[in-house]
Design a protein around this motif. Sequence first.
Motif, PDB file in Angstrom:
ATOM      1  N   ARG A   1      -4.096   4.964  -7.465  1.00 57.09           N
ATOM      2  CA  ARG A   1      -4.443   5.574  -6.167  1.00 57.09           C
ATOM      3  C   ARG A   1      -3.416   5.200  -5.104  1.00 57.09           C
ATOM      4  O   ARG A   1      -2.998   6.029  -4.296  1.00 57.09           O
ATOM      5  CB  ARG A   1      -5.834   5.127  -5.711  1.00 57.09           C
ATOM      6  N   LYS A   2      -3.020   3.926  -5.116  1.00 56.84           N
ATOM      7  CA  LYS A   2      -2.031   3.451  -4.139  1.00 56.84           C
ATOM      8  C   LYS A   2      -0.707   4.204  -4.305  1.00 56.84           C
ATOM      9  O   LYS A   2      -0.122   4.682  -3.321  1.00 56.84           O
ATOM     10  CB  LYS A   2      -1.818   1.945  -4.327  1.00 56.84           C
ATOM     11  N   LYS A   3      -0.219   4.301  -5.540  1.00 57.99           N
ATOM     12  CA  LYS A   3       1.045   4.994  -5.805  1.00 57.99           C
ATOM     13  C   LYS A   3       0.945   6.486  -5.453  1.00 57.99           C
ATOM     14  O   LYS A   3       1.896   7.083  -4.925  1.00 57.99           O
ATOM     15  CB  LYS A   3       1.430   4.842  -7.279  1.00 57.99           C
ATOM     16  N   ALA A   4      -0.215   7.074  -5.727  1.00 58.33           N
ATOM     17  CA  ALA A   4      -0.407   8.504  -5.440  1.00 58.33           C
ATOM     18  C   ALA A   4      -0.379   8.769  -3.933  1.00 58.33           C
ATOM     19  O   ALA A   4       0.158   9.783  -3.479  1.00 58.33           O
ATOM     20  CB  ALA A   4      -1.727   8.986  -6.041  1.00 58.33           C
ATOM     21  N   ALA A   5      -0.941   7.845  -3.150  1.00 59.89           N
ATOM     22  CA  ALA A   5      -0.936   8.005  -1.686  1.00 59.89           C
ATOM     23  C   ALA A   5       0.492   7.972  -1.147  1.00 59.89           C
ATOM     24  O   ALA A   5       0.857   8.758  -0.267  1.00 59.89           O
ATOM     25  CB  ALA A   5      -1.786   6.917  -1.034  1.00 59.89           C
ATOM     26  N   LEU A   6       1.307   7.072  -1.694  1.00 59.94           N
ATOM     27  CA  LEU A   6       2.712   7.002  -1.273  1.00 59.94           C
ATOM     28  C   LEU A   6       3.473   8.261  -1.689  1.00 59.94           C
ATOM     29  O   LEU A   6       4.351   8.742  -0.963  1.00 59.94           O
ATOM     30  CB  LEU A   6       3.381   5.769  -1.879  1.00 59.94           C
ATOM     31  N   CYS A   7       3.130   8.780  -2.851  1.00 60.13           N
ATOM     32  CA  CYS A   7       3.765  10.002  -3.341  1.00 60.13           C
ATOM     33  C   CYS A   7       3.365  11.196  -2.467  1.00 60.13           C
ATOM     34  O   CYS A   7       4.195  12.060  -2.158  1.00 60.13           O
ATOM     35  CB  CYS A   7       3.327  10.239  -4.780  1.00 60.13           C
TER      36      CYS A   7
ATOM     37  N   LEU B   1      -4.583  12.435  -8.932  1.00 65.69           N
ATOM     38  CA  LEU B   1      -4.470  10.982  -9.092  1.00 65.69           C
ATOM     39  C   LEU B   1      -4.952  10.208  -7.866  1.00 65.69           C
ATOM     40  O   LEU B   1      -5.257   9.023  -7.961  1.00 65.69           O
ATOM     41  CB  LEU B   1      -3.021  10.616  -9.422  1.00 65.69           C
ATOM     42  N   LEU B   2      -5.042  10.877  -6.709  1.00 64.93           N
ATOM     43  CA  LEU B   2      -5.605  10.217  -5.516  1.00 64.93           C
ATOM     44  C   LEU B   2      -7.071   9.851  -5.736  1.00 64.93           C
ATOM     45  O   LEU B   2      -7.589   8.949  -5.085  1.00 64.93           O
ATOM     46  CB  LEU B   2      -5.490  11.130  -4.294  1.00 64.93           C
ATOM     47  N   ALA B   3      -7.712  10.559  -6.661  1.00 66.71           N
ATOM     48  CA  ALA B   3      -9.116  10.285  -6.963  1.00 66.71           C
ATOM     49  C   ALA B   3      -9.265   9.453  -8.233  1.00 66.71           C
ATOM     50  O   ALA B   3     -10.369   9.318  -8.774  1.00 66.71           O
ATOM     51  CB  ALA B   3      -9.871  11.600  -7.115  1.00 66.71           C
TER      52      ALA B   3
END
Length: 473
Positions: A153-159, A144-146
């Motif tokens: 993408r924002k939520k995936a980075a925090l995760c 999901l980072l991609a």
Amino acid sequence: MVYYRLKDLIKAVRSCKTAADERAIIQKESAAIRTSFREENADMRYVNISKLLYIHMLGYPSSFGQIECLKLVASPRFTDKRLGYLGIMLLLDEKQETLTLVTNSLQNDMHHSSMYIAGLALCTMGNIASSEVARDLCDEVERLLASSNAYVRKKAALCALRIIHKVPELLDHFVDRVEVLLDDKNHGVLLTAVTLIAELCRQSEETLLQFRRMVPTVIRRLKSLISAGFSPEHDVHGISDPFVQIKLLRLLRILGHGDVEASELMNDVLTQVATNTDGAKNVGNAILYETVLTIMAIESDQALRVLAVNILGRFLSNKDNNIRYVALNTLLKTMAIDHTAVQRHRNTVLECLHDADISIRRRALELSFALVNEQNVRVMTRELLAFLETADEEFKPNMTTRICQAAREYAPNPRWHIDTVIRVLKLAGNSVKEEMLAGFLRLVSQTGELHGYTVRKLFVALQDDISQVIHAH
């Protein structure tokens, strides 16, 4: 009485006259919710969980609703999922076995076509994921980072941040992915990407070395924010996107620490930020403060460090107590790095000794003692003695000790040393510690030529204030 709406329950609780009345209502309502759960009343599940979360907020037991939250998450409706995931975040934690039951729902929702549902799953995982859940779903987060959707993408980075906190060995999954996010045009994605990179660098020395080659990219992003025109979307009091600026400055601090080559690249942009940022508003001061911390943390040149200390000197003249306190605190830490630059603001620091705020006085006093050296010992001691005369009682024991220590270390001659200690005894003799008195007696015994002078000074002091007679024995 059973309340069928959350609004009615809130109204009933607020109208309670005593804590006992409130407990009675909550007990009855909790019992009714438990009965509804046992009867598998799907129509009332949403309302019941809403009421249960309110009960949880009031501090009453609510763990019996955990499984019902899982059932809400399994619902196809967004509103049900939203409340279910909120309940999971509030009622569960990573230590509870029930959390493993959530893994399948999280995985399914991460594949959902709706970015909001995928965001709910990522948000929940980012808040309560255990090390087991982090390992199970790491690949999904990496995928999901991609994502083509900036929100996801924002939520995936925090995760991903949560994952590397829980399982540091999984950080390799995100290193290559996150590099690309530094060039992302979306404000939220950039903010979370910089936060994730900073954490990756803290977790691994190898990763830090790898990201040091990204310093030009970070500098370019920071320069683009400084030179950018007015952007109403992320402008705060005339400063363009201060939150991203601060995050980028913190990342530069990590990347430049202990590396001369990387620090050399940063000097120019840090000078621009330090000279072009308006300090009239708090948001500007926040950026200037982070800039100062970055300059002091990296291998910056001397001129840039002087500029940083001068910014802190300006902070000392600010009317805001918080800004002055931060300046004093930072100057104290800076003493070990650039003693000479801090000395230029000695007079301003001494003025802070007379501030109305006791926390400012305390910090200023610490910094004042740190500033004492052979060149300024006479001036500084005179100012400190003047402050001792009116100082709060809680300051006096420490002050008397520190002044006596400074006199012993930097005294230009024995006579001045004796005069200083006697002055301390006159102003706060009852606060002087025994060790300092013993040191004074040794000093007098070792300076035979000043015995007569010392006795006369002590006699005059006793005539002025007989309350100090205890120290003459």
